[in-house]
Design a protein around this motif. Structure first.
Motif, short mmCIF file in Angstrom:
data_model
loop_
_atom_site.label_atom_id
_atom_site.label_comp_id
_atom_site.label_asym_id
_atom_site.label_seq_id
_atom_site.Cartn_x
_atom_site.Cartn_y
_atom_site.Cartn_z
N LEU A 34 -28.39 -14.61 -23.32
CA LEU A 34 -27.77 -13.46 -23.95
C LEU A 34 -27.77 -13.75 -25.45
N LYS A 35 -28.14 -12.78 -26.24
CA LYS A 35 -28.19 -12.97 -27.69
C LYS A 35 -27.70 -11.68 -28.32
N TYR A 36 -26.83 -11.78 -29.34
CA TYR A 36 -26.34 -10.56 -29.96
C TYR A 36 -26.11 -10.74 -31.46
N LEU A 37 -26.09 -9.60 -32.16
CA LEU A 37 -25.74 -9.55 -33.57
C LEU A 37 -24.37 -8.92 -33.65
N ASP A 38 -23.44 -9.60 -34.36
CA ASP A 38 -22.10 -9.04 -34.48
C ASP A 38 -21.88 -8.41 -35.86
N SER A 39 -20.70 -7.85 -36.06
CA SER A 39 -20.41 -7.14 -37.30
C SER A 39 -20.25 -8.07 -38.50
N PHE A 40 -20.22 -9.39 -38.27
CA PHE A 40 -20.18 -10.38 -39.35
C PHE A 40 -21.58 -10.88 -39.71
N ASP A 41 -22.62 -10.19 -39.18
CA ASP A 41 -24.02 -10.57 -39.36
C ASP A 41 -24.33 -11.96 -38.82
N GLN A 42 -23.63 -12.35 -37.78
CA GLN A 42 -23.92 -13.61 -37.09
C GLN A 42 -24.79 -13.28 -35.88
N ILE A 43 -25.78 -14.11 -35.64
CA ILE A 43 -26.56 -14.00 -34.40
C ILE A 43 -26.05 -15.09 -33.47
N VAL A 44 -25.55 -14.67 -32.33
CA VAL A 44 -24.95 -15.58 -31.36
C VAL A 44 -25.83 -15.58 -30.11
N SER A 45 -26.24 -16.77 -29.68
CA SER A 45 -27.11 -16.91 -28.51
C SER A 45 -26.44 -17.77 -27.45
N PHE A 46 -26.55 -17.34 -26.20
CA PHE A 46 -26.06 -18.12 -25.07
C PHE A 46 -27.25 -18.46 -24.19
N LYS A 47 -27.37 -19.72 -23.80
CA LYS A 47 -28.31 -20.15 -22.77
C LYS A 47 -27.47 -20.63 -21.61
N PHE A 48 -27.62 -19.97 -20.47
CA PHE A 48 -26.83 -20.31 -19.30
C PHE A 48 -27.53 -21.37 -18.46
N LYS A 49 -26.73 -22.35 -18.01
CA LYS A 49 -27.24 -23.41 -17.14
C LYS A 49 -26.58 -23.26 -15.78
N ASN A 50 -27.36 -23.40 -14.74
CA ASN A 50 -26.87 -23.29 -13.37
C ASN A 50 -26.08 -22.01 -13.12
N PRO A 51 -26.64 -20.84 -13.50
CA PRO A 51 -25.90 -19.60 -13.25
C PRO A 51 -25.79 -19.33 -11.76
N SER A 52 -24.67 -18.72 -11.38
CA SER A 52 -24.43 -18.43 -9.97
C SER A 52 -23.75 -17.07 -9.83
N LEU A 53 -24.08 -16.36 -8.77
CA LEU A 53 -23.44 -15.09 -8.44
C LEU A 53 -22.51 -15.25 -7.24
N SER A 54 -22.30 -16.50 -6.80
CA SER A 54 -21.44 -16.77 -5.64
C SER A 54 -20.00 -16.42 -5.94
N GLY A 55 -19.25 -16.11 -4.90
CA GLY A 55 -17.83 -15.82 -5.04
C GLY A 55 -17.09 -16.99 -5.70
N ILE A 56 -16.04 -16.67 -6.44
CA ILE A 56 -15.26 -17.68 -7.14
C ILE A 56 -13.83 -17.59 -6.61
N PRO A 57 -13.26 -18.71 -6.16
CA PRO A 57 -11.88 -18.69 -5.64
C PRO A 57 -10.89 -18.21 -6.70
N ASP A 58 -9.86 -17.47 -6.27
CA ASP A 58 -8.86 -16.92 -7.18
C ASP A 58 -8.21 -17.98 -8.07
N ASP A 59 -7.97 -19.19 -7.51
CA ASP A 59 -7.29 -20.21 -8.30
C ASP A 59 -8.12 -20.70 -9.49
N GLU A 60 -9.45 -20.47 -9.47
CA GLU A 60 -10.30 -20.83 -10.61
C GLU A 60 -10.00 -19.95 -11.83
N PHE A 61 -9.47 -18.75 -11.57
CA PHE A 61 -9.19 -17.80 -12.64
C PHE A 61 -7.80 -17.97 -13.24
N LYS A 62 -7.08 -18.98 -12.85
CA LYS A 62 -5.74 -19.19 -13.38
C LYS A 62 -5.80 -19.97 -14.69
N LEU A 63 -4.86 -19.67 -15.58
CA LEU A 63 -4.72 -20.41 -16.83
C LEU A 63 -3.42 -21.19 -16.73
#
Length: 195
Positions: free
Chosen positions: A150-179
Motif C-alpha cells: 500500500l502506498k499513499y500521498l498525504d496532505s503533508f506531501d509525504q509518500i508513505v509505503s507499506f510492505k506487508f509480510k505474511n499477510p493473512s485473511l484468517s479469523g482473529i480472536p477477539d482478545d487480540e483486539f484488546k488494548l
C-alpha cells in the motif's frame, strides 16, 4: 512480453478482494519519504471490517493505535499516556479505512483507476474524491488476492509505503483486539471536547 508488462484490468478484482478481506493481519515495513528524507519503521496490523483495528509500531516509534469501532486510542508507553477520541471520520481519512470500511464506503471515498494485472500480482490506483482529504491517492498491490503493499500521498506531501509480510485473511480472536493499558498511565480524553 505481455506477462512482464501486465495488462490493464477493471477494478472488479480489487472489489472482490475487499469483499473477502473481512479480517486482515500482517507484519509490515512502513517507509515515509518527504523532501528526500526517508524514515523506516516496522510493526504489525490486525483489522476487521467492523471498524476494529490494532496497529503496533515497534522501535523507534513504539506506539499502539487501536480502535474498538467507536473510539480511537493512541498509546505511547514512553510517555505513559493514552489519547482517546471519537472514531468519527478517522477511518475515511486514513489508510486503515481500506481494511475496516465496507466496499460501498470505500467506493464513496475513492475513484479507482489504473488497475494492472501481471501474473498473480494486481494493483490499482485510488484517487480521493474529497480534495480536503488527508489521503490524496493510494496505490494498492495484491498478490494472489491478498493485500501485499500500500502506498499513499498525504496532505503533508509525504509518500508513505507499506510492505506487508505474511499477510493473512484468517479469523482473529477477539482478545487480540484488546488494548491493555498499564496501571498509572495517563488517559487524555478528547471525547468531552467534541460535544
Amino acid at each position: 512480453l505481455e506477462k512482464q508488462i501486465g495488462t490493464i484490468e477493471g477494478p472488479n478484482h480489487l472489489f472482490d478482494s475487499i469483499k473477502t478481506h473481512k479480517f486482515f493481519s500482517a507484519s509490515f515495513e512502513q517507509t515515509t519519504v518527504k523532501e528526500g528524507k526517508k524514515r523506516l519503521v516496522e510493526g504489525k496490523i490486525i483489522a476487521h471490517r467492523s471498524g476494529i483495528f490494532k496497529i503496533s509500531y515497534y522501535e523507534p516509534l513504539n506506539e499502539i493505535m487501536f480502535s474498538d469501532g467507536e473510539d480511537f486510542y493512541r498509546y505511547d508507553p514512553e510517555l505513559e499516556q493514552v489519547n482517546v477520541q471519537p472514531l468519527d471520520q478517522l477511518l475515511s481519512e486514513t489508510p486503515v479505512g481500506l481494511f475496516t470500511l465496507n466496499l460501498d464506503e470505500i467506493k464513496e471515498l475513492f475513484s479507482v483507476s489504473d488497475c494492472v494485472k501481471s501474473l498473480n500480482n494486481y494493483s490499482c490506483m485510488l484517487i480521493s474524491r474529497n480534495e480536503q482529504s488527508f489521503i490524496k491517492w493510494v496505490s494498492i498491490g495484491l498478490k494472489n488476492g491478498v493485500f501485499y503493499s500500500l502506498k499513499y500521498l498525504d496532505s503533508f506531501d509525504q509518500i508513505v509505503s507499506f510492505k506487508f509480510k505474511n499477510p493473512s485473511l484468517s479469523g482473529i480472536p477477539d482478545d487480540e483486539f484488546k488494548l491493555v493499558i498499564p496501571e498509572g498511565t495517563d488517559i487524555v480524553s478528547y471525547k468531552a471536547n467534541m460535544n
